[in-house]
Structure formats: C-alpha cells, structure tokens
Design an enzyme around this catalytic site. Structure first.
Site: not given
Ligand code: NAP
Length: 238
Positions: A134, A147
């Site tokens: 991130s 985080y």
């Molecule tokens: N959204 C933002 O603003 C943002 C910004 C910068 C970086 N990111 C990063 O992007 C990545 C993806 O996030 P997203 O925004 O796409 O979030 P999201 O829509 O909430 O998706 C997260 C995914 O990770 C899975 N997950 C969470 N904990 C897990 C675990 N312990 N084991 C296996 N699977 C797990 C969730 O499914 P389950 O809950 O079913 O496990 C889901 O499929 C993350 O690393 C996040 O930190 C996001």
C-alpha cells in the site's frame, strides 16, 4: 501475463477478484480466501479457476494450499500475495484482543506463504512474487497504525527478498485508496476502481517494473521523499 500457473490470495473480492477475472482467460488460476461460500461462488462464476478455502494466517491451511497446487500442477510461476485486512486502532481506547491482526495477516501470512512456496517457485520457470502492499507503506495513516506498519514491513521485506534471491522477480504494488470492501469505512469519492488497479498491475508487470504505483500513489510516493510531512498531513486529513 500468459500461460502461467498463478496463485492469487484474496481472490474473492476487490483487487484480487479483478486479477482473477483478468488473468483467468489466458492462465491457470488458483485463488484462495477464508469464506468457503465466496470461494465456491467465485470459482463457479469465473471459468478456468480453482478456488481453495484457506486462511493465510494458518500454518495448516498454507501447507494444504501448497500440497494441492504441487500435487495438481507441480509448478507455480507467480504468487500474488494480495490477501489483506485493514482495521482502525485507537490507542486512546481499550485495545481489542486482536489488535495485531493486520500485522499477523498482511505481513505474517504473506511471509508464511512465501516460505512455503519458495521451493516450488525456485523450480518453476520465470518465477515471480507480486505483493500487494500500500502507499501507506511510505506514509502512515494514523488511524490505522498496525495496518500502515504491516505495509511498511512488507516494503522492507520485499527489498531484502529481492536482494537475496536473484532468481525470483519480486514486485511490490503500492495502491492508494481503492473502492473495495476493505476501504468501505473510509468515506470519500476519491477511490480508484479495483479493476483499474488490477489492469495497472498486469500492465506494469509486463513492462518489467519492480514497484507499481497505481493512480495517485505516484504523486504520494514522490511527495513522501520531497515533502514527507506535507503528504502525511494530506493523507491524514481525508
Ligand atoms: N482497498 C484499498 O483502499 C487498498 C489500498 C491499498 C492496498 N490495499 C491492499 O490490497 C489488498 C486487497 O485488498 P482489497 O482492497 O481488494 O480488499 P477486499 O475487497 O476486502 O478483499 C480482501 C480479500 O482478501 C481475503 N482475505 C482476507 N484475509 C485473509 C486471510 N487471512 N486468508 C486468506 N484470504 C484472506 C478476503 O476474503 P476472506 O475474507 O473470505 O478471507 C478477500 O478475498 C490488501 O492487501 C490491501 O491491504 C487495499
């Protein structure tokens, strides 16, 4: 990215789901997440994918994930360590018992995966690890101290991994705010779509980039070096 065997963690939602959708037509995609219903639904909706229910925090689940992929395909070209969670932690309040969960999943779970899959990556063609970090790795958001620290840890870790393992391409993705369930509690219209992030990841990976900065993360990264206090103030005023 074509004709590769790819594991995408967190493939049922947000950025991971968009990666699964974009890559499935031309690659062999395995994805995982914890929620079994969502895994089954995603696998049904996107042809040419294998969904496995696994928690990357669990030693047992990560081992099972590895054995299923190794037994079925005997190779892994790309590990997309994308799964993550984000929680607010306020040190003025009593801390929840799981206050370290973001570090345990985002950093600990990712390291666990890489440890487990390294021998398979080593024996596969053109191996790569793509870590979804991130922009908060560079600029902390104060309401999410654990985080932000988990992503700073991933940033540092990817640099060391890259230096130690010349055979392995290590790519770090540093998105800004993205419109996914993870960021739903942050109320602003200024969010990038997860599809745009996934497209940027694939495009920049093909261009040979080592660090990928989708959308405004380019500016935030630049400012984190030129005017660190200013960008810290800006990101914390959202
Ligand atoms: N959204 C933002 O603003 C943002 C910004 C910068 C970086 N990111 C990063 O992007 C990545 C993806 O996030 P997203 O925004 O796409 O979030 P999201 O829509 O909430 O998706 C997260 C995914 O990770 C899975 N997950 C969470 N904990 C897990 C675990 N312990 N084991 C296996 N699977 C797990 C969730 O499914 P389950 O809950 O079913 O496990 C889901 O499929 C993350 O690393 C996040 O930190 C996001």
């Amino acid at each position: 990215m074509q004709h590769k065997t790819i594991l995408i963690t967190g493939g049922t939602s947000g950025i991971g789901l968009e990666l699964v959708k974009l890559l499935a037509p031309t690659n062999r995609i395995v994805f995982c997440a914890r929620n079994a219903d969502m895994v089954a639904k995603t696998q049904k909706e996107i042809p040419n994918t294998l969904g496995i229910t696994a928690d990357i925090q669990s030693d047992n689940d990560v081992k099972k994930l590895y054995h299923q992929i190794n037994e079925r395909y005997g190779m892994l070209n790309v590990l997309m360590a994308n799964a993550g969670v984000a929680n607010f932690v306020d040190y003025n309040d009593p801390l929840p018992s799981n206050s370290l969960i973001d570090m345990d999943i985002n950093f600990g779970g990712t390291v666990k995966l890489i440890n487990q899959f390294l021998p398979l990556l080593r024996s596969s063609e053109n191996p790569a690890v793509i870590l979804t970090s991130s922009i908060l790795a560079k600029v902390p958001v104060h309401s999410m101290p654990i985080y932000s620290a988990s992503k700073a840890a991933l940033h540092s870790y990817s640099q060391s991994l890259r230096a130690q393992l010349p055979f392995l391409r290590v790519v770090e993705v540093l998105p800004p705010l993205v419109d996914t369930p993870l960021a739903a509690a942050i109320k602003t219209n200024d969010k990038l779509s997860p599809k745009a992030v996934a497209q940027k990841i694939i495009g920049d990976f093909e261009k040979g980039k080592t660090e990928i900065y989708p959308g405004r993360a380019v500016i935030a990264n630049f400012m984190s070096r030129l005017a660190p206090k200013k960008i810290e103030k800006m990101l914390n005023s959202l």
